[in-house]
Write an enzyme that holds these catalytic residues in place. Structure first.
Site, PDB file in Angstrom:
ATOM      1  N   HIS A 119       0.891  -1.241  -0.063  1.00  0.00           N
ATOM      2  CA  HIS A 119       0.071   0.022  -0.046  1.00  0.00           C
ATOM      3  C   HIS A 119       0.944   1.291  -0.133  1.00  0.00           C
ATOM      4  CE1 HIS A 119      -3.673  -2.461   1.819  1.00  0.00           C
ATOM      5  NE2 HIS A 119      -3.451  -2.730   0.506  1.00  0.00           N
ATOM      6  N   THR A 188      -3.502  -8.405  10.863  1.00  0.00           N
ATOM      7  CA  THR A 188      -4.497  -7.881   9.613  1.00  0.00           C
ATOM      8  C   THR A 188      -5.881  -8.441   9.825  1.00  0.00           C
ATOM      9  OG1 THR A 188      -4.786  -7.536   7.242  1.00  0.00           O
ATOM     10  CG2 THR A 188      -3.340  -9.513   8.279  1.00  0.00           C
ATOM     11  N   SER A 189      -6.752  -7.808   9.482  1.00  0.00           N
ATOM     12  CA  SER A 189      -8.352  -8.189   9.483  1.00  0.00           C
ATOM     13  C   SER A 189      -8.404  -8.923   8.126  1.00  0.00           C
ATOM     14  CB  SER A 189      -9.224  -7.026   9.552  1.00  0.00           C
ATOM     15  OG  SER A 189      -9.107  -6.239   8.403  1.00  0.00           O
ATOM     16  N   PRO A 214      -4.817 -11.161  18.108  1.00  0.00           N
ATOM     17  CA  PRO A 214      -5.665 -11.063  19.611  1.00  0.00           C
ATOM     18  C   PRO A 214      -7.201 -11.433  19.135  1.00  0.00           C
ATOM     19  CG  PRO A 214      -4.949  -8.836  19.096  1.00  0.00           C
ATOM     20  CD  PRO A 214      -4.447  -9.600  18.022  1.00  0.00           C
TER      21      PRO A 214
HETATM   22  P1  OAD Z   1      -7.472  -3.541  10.271  1.00  0.00           P
HETATM   23  O1  OAD Z   1      -7.533  -2.341  11.100  1.00  0.00           O
HETATM   24  O2  OAD Z   1      -8.575  -3.792   9.465  1.00  0.00           O
HETATM   25  O3  OAD Z   1      -6.791  -4.751  11.183  1.00  0.00           O
HETATM   26  C1  OAD Z   1      -5.972  -4.710  12.247  1.00  0.00           C
HETATM   27  C2  OAD Z   1      -5.973  -6.006  12.730  1.00  0.00           C
HETATM   28  O4  OAD Z   1      -4.989  -6.033  13.825  1.00  0.00           O
HETATM   29  C3  OAD Z   1      -7.247  -6.399  13.574  1.00  0.00           C
HETATM   30  O5  OAD Z   1      -7.330  -7.943  13.252  1.00  0.00           O
HETATM   31  C4  OAD Z   1      -6.754  -6.543  15.003  1.00  0.00           C
HETATM   32  O6  OAD Z   1      -7.296  -7.614  15.869  1.00  0.00           O
HETATM   33  C5  OAD Z   1      -5.280  -6.637  14.956  1.00  0.00           C
HETATM   34  N1  OAD Z   1      -4.346  -6.340  16.144  1.00  0.00           N
HETATM   35  C6  OAD Z   1      -4.559  -5.211  16.739  1.00  0.00           C
HETATM   36  N2  OAD Z   1      -4.017  -5.197  17.786  1.00  0.00           N
HETATM   37  C7  OAD Z   1      -2.956  -5.935  17.513  1.00  0.00           C
HETATM   38  C8  OAD Z   1      -1.598  -6.638  18.143  1.00  0.00           C
HETATM   39  N3  OAD Z   1      -1.134  -5.770  19.100  1.00  0.00           N
HETATM   40  N4  OAD Z   1      -0.941  -7.703  17.556  1.00  0.00           N
HETATM   41  C9  OAD Z   1      -1.573  -8.266  16.496  1.00  0.00           C
HETATM   42  N5  OAD Z   1      -2.622  -7.912  16.011  1.00  0.00           N
HETATM   43  C10 OAD Z   1      -3.377  -7.009  16.383  1.00  0.00           C
HETATM   44  O7  OAD Z   1      -6.048  -3.270   9.660  1.00  0.00           O
HETATM   45  P2  OAD Z   1      -5.268  -3.849   8.183  1.00  0.00           P
HETATM   46  O8  OAD Z   1      -5.883  -5.287   8.268  1.00  0.00           O
HETATM   47  O9  OAD Z   1      -3.863  -3.676   8.131  1.00  0.00           O
HETATM   48  O10 OAD Z   1      -5.694   0.445   3.505  1.00  0.00           O
HETATM   49  O11 OAD Z   1      -6.125  -3.113   6.899  1.00  0.00           O
HETATM   50  C11 OAD Z   1      -5.872  -3.340   5.744  1.00  0.00           C
HETATM   51  C12 OAD Z   1      -5.960  -2.133   4.865  1.00  0.00           C
HETATM   52  O12 OAD Z   1      -7.261  -1.422   5.211  1.00  0.00           O
HETATM   53  C13 OAD Z   1      -5.101  -1.024   5.540  1.00  0.00           C
HETATM   54  O13 OAD Z   1      -3.714  -1.136   4.562  1.00  0.00           O
HETATM   55  C14 OAD Z   1      -5.793   0.301   4.950  1.00  0.00           C
HETATM   56  C15 OAD Z   1      -7.125  -0.059   5.640  1.00  0.00           C
HETATM   57  O14 OAD Z   1      -7.969   0.693   4.970  1.00  0.00           O
HETATM   58  C16 OAD Z   1      -5.786   1.588   2.928  1.00  0.00           C
HETATM   59  O15 OAD Z   1      -5.571   2.786   3.325  1.00  0.00           O
HETATM   60  C17 OAD Z   1      -5.781   1.243   1.306  1.00  0.00           C
END
Ligand code: OAD
Length: 247
Positions: A119, A188-189, A214
């Site tokens: 990204h 990542t979600s 988590p």
């Molecule tokens: P999300 O906010 O969708 O997901 C974050 C994930 O991290 C969730 O599943 C949480 O449970 C998990 N999480 C939180 N704290 C954590 C920790 N300490 N250790 C491990 N996991 C933890 O974020 P992304 O999956 O990265 O795109 O989202 C994908 C994309 O959506 C991003 O790159 C961005 C967003 O909109 C764009 O902006 C194009």
């Protein structure tokens, strides 16, 4: 924390590991995720107003300022034990390819040498019109600053919704996901395509898929190993369990 001996064997035998990361891996560095209830950015802001080309065309100053605010947050952030464990894994295994959806650059700061930024990177700027890259620190009072070549508006070098990923990045990430000995899916979600397909490619190619989060995610069902917990806590313990004698 107890780890399946099969997982520890996989780590010992692996020569190349793919590590797919999302916002959760940087959460313990103080950078908000997107979809966590209460604390996630998309709980407070609308992606359609801030992270699309249409939003930038409608209100470039608001979008620019929002990214400047995120840059300020990230500027203060340091790699956490999860980033550092992933960087160390490279020395233990031989090769680790980090495939990240994060734009904060913290995997590089931690010392990972092979990082695919699906990204983009928030520290880059480019022209919205002519696409020419611009200096990282733009010296201008205009909001957004102007392109030195065509006077178009500068934008951050991240991928917005509806835009293509950087040329070749997805193809390279897919090839690595299908060929590495193991595929870790961390923080990542797994909801945003096309990146979210990578764990399925890995599983379909017979790779060992490991999930660290988590919370439950859309891809828990395809992972052979689901490790529930914060990445910054689970990863150092996993390395310690797999390589107890490492210095
Ligand atoms: P999300 O906010 O969708 O997901 C974050 C994930 O991290 C969730 O599943 C949480 O449970 C998990 N999480 C939180 N704290 C954590 C920790 N300490 N250790 C491990 N996991 C933890 O974020 P992304 O999956 O990265 O795109 O989202 C994908 C994309 O959506 C991003 O790159 C961005 C967003 O909109 C764009 O902006 C194009």
């Amino acid at each position: 924390m107890h780890f399946d001996p099969g997982l520890l064997d996989t780590l010992h035998n692996a020569r190349h590991i793919a590590v797919f990361t999302g916002a959760g891996v940087s959460a313990e560095s103080g950078i908000p995720t997107f979809r966590d209830a209460q604390t996630g950015l998309w709980a407070k802001y609308r992606a359609e107003d801030l992270a699309t080309p249409q939003a930038f065309m409608r209100d470039p100053a608001t979008v620019w300022n929002w990214y400047q605010w995120r840059r300020d947050l990230m500027h203060a952030a340091l790699p956490n034990p999860a980033h550092r464990a992933i960087a160390e894994l490279e020395h233990l295994v031989g090769r680790v390819t980090v495939i990240t959806q994060n734009v904060d650059g913290l995997h590089n700061s931690a010392g990972s040498t092979e990082v695919i930024e699906l990204h983009g990177n928030i520290w880059n700027n480019l022209c919205f019109s002519c696409k020419h890259p611009a200096a990282q620190a733009v010296d201008s009072s205009a909001v957004p600053p102007r392109c030195a070549y065509c006077n178009g508006m500068l934008r951050p070098g991240v991928v917005w919704f509806g835009e293509a990923l950087p040329a070749g990045a997805l193809e390279q990430a897919a090839e690595i996901s299908e060929s590495a000995d193991a595929f870790f899916c961390i923080g990542t979600s797994s909801l945003v395509e096309p990146a979210a397909s990578l764990p399925r490619y890995a599983r379909a190619s017979g790779r060992t898929v490991v999930q660290i989060n988590p919370q439950a995610t859309a891809h828990d069902d395809i992972a052979q190993h689901v490790l529930r917990g914060k990445a910054g806590e689970v990863l150092p313990k996993l390395l310690q369990a797999a390589w107890p004698g490492r210095s």
